[in-house]
Design a protein around this motif. Structure first.
Motif, short mmCIF file in Angstrom:
data_model
loop_
_atom_site.label_atom_id
_atom_site.label_comp_id
_atom_site.label_asym_id
_atom_site.label_seq_id
_atom_site.Cartn_x
_atom_site.Cartn_y
_atom_site.Cartn_z
N TRP A 145 6.76 6.48 -6.90
CA TRP A 145 5.71 6.62 -5.90
C TRP A 145 5.67 5.47 -4.90
CZ3 TRP A 145 3.23 11.12 -5.57
CH2 TRP A 145 3.23 11.95 -6.70
N THR A 146 5.22 5.80 -3.70
CA THR A 146 4.97 4.82 -2.65
C THR A 146 3.60 5.15 -2.04
OG1 THR A 146 7.31 4.73 -2.12
CG2 THR A 146 5.81 3.92 -0.44
N LEU A 147 2.80 4.12 -1.78
CA LEU A 147 1.50 4.29 -1.13
C LEU A 147 1.49 3.53 0.18
CD1 LEU A 147 -1.54 5.07 -1.04
CD2 LEU A 147 -1.98 2.97 -2.30
N THR A 148 1.05 4.21 1.23
CA THR A 148 0.94 3.62 2.56
C THR A 148 -0.43 3.96 3.12
OG1 THR A 148 3.29 4.01 2.89
CG2 THR A 148 2.00 3.57 4.85
N GLU A 149 -1.07 2.99 3.76
CA GLU A 149 -2.35 3.22 4.43
C GLU A 149 -2.26 2.72 5.86
OE1 GLU A 149 -5.53 2.77 0.77
OE2 GLU A 149 -5.32 1.14 2.19
N PHE A 150 -2.80 3.52 6.77
CA PHE A 150 -2.85 3.11 8.18
C PHE A 150 -3.88 3.97 8.90
CE2 PHE A 150 0.54 6.22 7.73
CZ PHE A 150 0.35 7.10 8.77
N PHE A 151 -4.20 3.58 10.11
CA PHE A 151 -5.09 4.36 10.95
C PHE A 151 -4.23 5.31 11.79
CE2 PHE A 151 -7.79 0.96 9.67
CZ PHE A 151 -9.02 1.56 9.51
N LEU A 152 -4.53 6.60 11.68
CA LEU A 152 -3.74 7.61 12.37
C LEU A 152 -4.01 7.55 13.87
CD1 LEU A 152 -1.81 10.02 11.95
CD2 LEU A 152 -3.84 11.47 11.86
N ILE A 153 -2.95 7.33 14.64
CA ILE A 153 -3.06 7.28 16.10
C ILE A 153 -2.70 8.62 16.69
CG2 ILE A 153 -2.09 6.25 18.19
CD1 ILE A 153 -1.70 3.67 16.58
#
Length: 112
Positions: free
Chosen positions: A44-52
């Motif tokens: 698994w990989t987890l990524t968080e960001f604000f969707l532009i």
């Protein structure tokens, strides 16, 4: 091959995704060799960001999600499943090879 109903659900998701722009999105992505046991067998990989923004790239048939200094794609031509397991949660399953699957879980932190 996806059913016509699933295809319509994916289209509806992308037609309304702009409501999630500027919201934080968690993308959890796992690679597995077993579709039946994808959760425990996956890496698994987890990524968080604000969707532009998001888009569909016809060359290569990719769904794209973009944030500041991050870019994530899902292959439309390899999709075998799409579900909406909860509020602001979506899951895509791709079959990338004979025994290679990727599940991508999106969770939007949406205030409405």
């Amino acid at each position: 091959m996806l059913s016509e109903e699933t295809n319509l659900e994916i289209i509806q998701f992308f037609e309304t995704i702009s409501k999630y722009y500027n919201s934080k999105v968690e993308i959890t992505s796992g690679i597995s060799t077993q579709l039946e046991n994808i959760s425990s067998d996956s890496t698994w990989t987890l990524t968080e960001f604000f969707l532009i923004k998001s888009a569909y790239r016809t060359e290569g048939q990719k769904f794209m999600f973009e944030g500041k200094k991050i870019y994530f794609e899902i292959s439309a031509k390899h999709l075998i499943d799409f579900t909406h397991p909860g509020r602001n949660k979506f899951e895509f399953v791709e079959k990338l090879g004979e025994n290679v699957y990727r599940i991508t879980k999106l969770r939007f932190h949406y205030k409405y």
